[in-house]
Enzyme design. Sequence first.
Site: not given
Ligand code: GCU
Length: 431
Positions: A271, A275, A362, A412
């Site tokens: 998540s 990144k 998402w 997720h």
């Molecule tokens: C939120 C956010 C995402 C991210 C995620 C996480 O959902 O919108 O961009 O990847 O949190 O890090 O859990």
Amino acid sequence: MSCPLHERIIFLGFLTLFAALSDSVAMCQAPKANEDESLVVMSPLPDPLLRVDGTRITDAKDWPVQRARWLQIIAEHEYGIAPTEKAAVTWELVEQGLMNNDKTKRQQFVVHLKTDAASLDIDFVLLTPNQPGKVRGTFLGLNFQGNHTIDSSPALRLPKSWVANDSKTGVTENRATESIRGAQDRRWPIAEINERGYAVATAYYGDIDPDFDDGFKNGVHSLFPLHRASSENRERWGTIAGWAWGLSRLMDVLIQQPNIDPDKVAVIGHSRLGKTSLWAGASDPRFSIVIANNSGCGGAALERRNFGEAVARINTSFPHWFCPKFQDYNQNESAMPFDQHTLLACIAPRPVYIASATKDLWADPKGEYLSGWYASPVYQLLGYNGLPSEVPPASDISVGDRVGYHNRTGTHDILSFDWQQYMNFADRHWK
Ligand code: GCU
């Protein structure tokens, strides 16, 4: 001037109401997320092999200059430029022992970072198979809630830094609690990983940079106060760049450990931390494999698809993750001088693995896949294969050579199935 208590309470009440209102106004300003594939209209992507002068690279020897150019562009427009000054990095072993029925050797370090401006301590844990000799390879990644959440072992230390308040974890007052010891163990199948000969190294992400918008002052930003992002310096590092820089400092420590092979360290993240692993892996070539699990917007997903979260929304909800300049691309993705496939290309020829989850729209599973596909010509130029087809594979099938991909059935998360694919990928590339 002092103010009577009841007036202060009323004033604080107004402030809270105002903060809540401006938060919801900000969320309303972000456009509605599109999760309908038929509505995707993607403007043309920048060609990773095209030079500024319009000519196209056809020789592998020209790639390093082009890679440096992309790294500069992505830093300047998305994650922000990290300082070039160095921090002194020292470490001490503060605890060691065995866990997982003596199958895992645990070493806990405190990593000290110091500059003239400030110092910062990071709790770092290394979990290796309890066997003599070097480990087969190491997966280094940050965790979301503290080292004590990755396993129920009572010896794992609680973070001393900021932790998000959360009714689910029972955290109040931004301090870690015992109550969630082991709560994230599904995401860190340590016994399985150690059984396959691999080590896990992790630190709590909040030790590196607390995950809230404080104007880039705390965490790693405090080490380099002259390098703070602001409205005048919009291209300076945000929090993801801070976490990625922190991963490189942990790598500095990891490669000094006698049982660790410095050529076999994969950087991994889920998540927002996926990144982060992409940016850490793209910028620091010491990571020999890069893995991004469900990294989505600002991670592997192509921004120009505008599917799922998208730039305006992420910049509204998490303005501190990126550099302020990234906001220029809110609902304006086609103006980006790069897209996330150029980030993946900066990892080439090192292997990179992207993973999605079928219900995680998402994060745009198709966009995560296509990024790997559009980075593949760079792998080909360098003599390797990336992904085999423009069409994503069926769920739960792992595909690709130097660019790996799967789309796990489910939501997720990062689970044993994902780790199995990452270890298979590592077996292949770290023969
Ligand atoms: C939120 C956010 C995402 C991210 C995620 C996480 O959902 O919108 O961009 O990847 O949190 O890090 O859990």
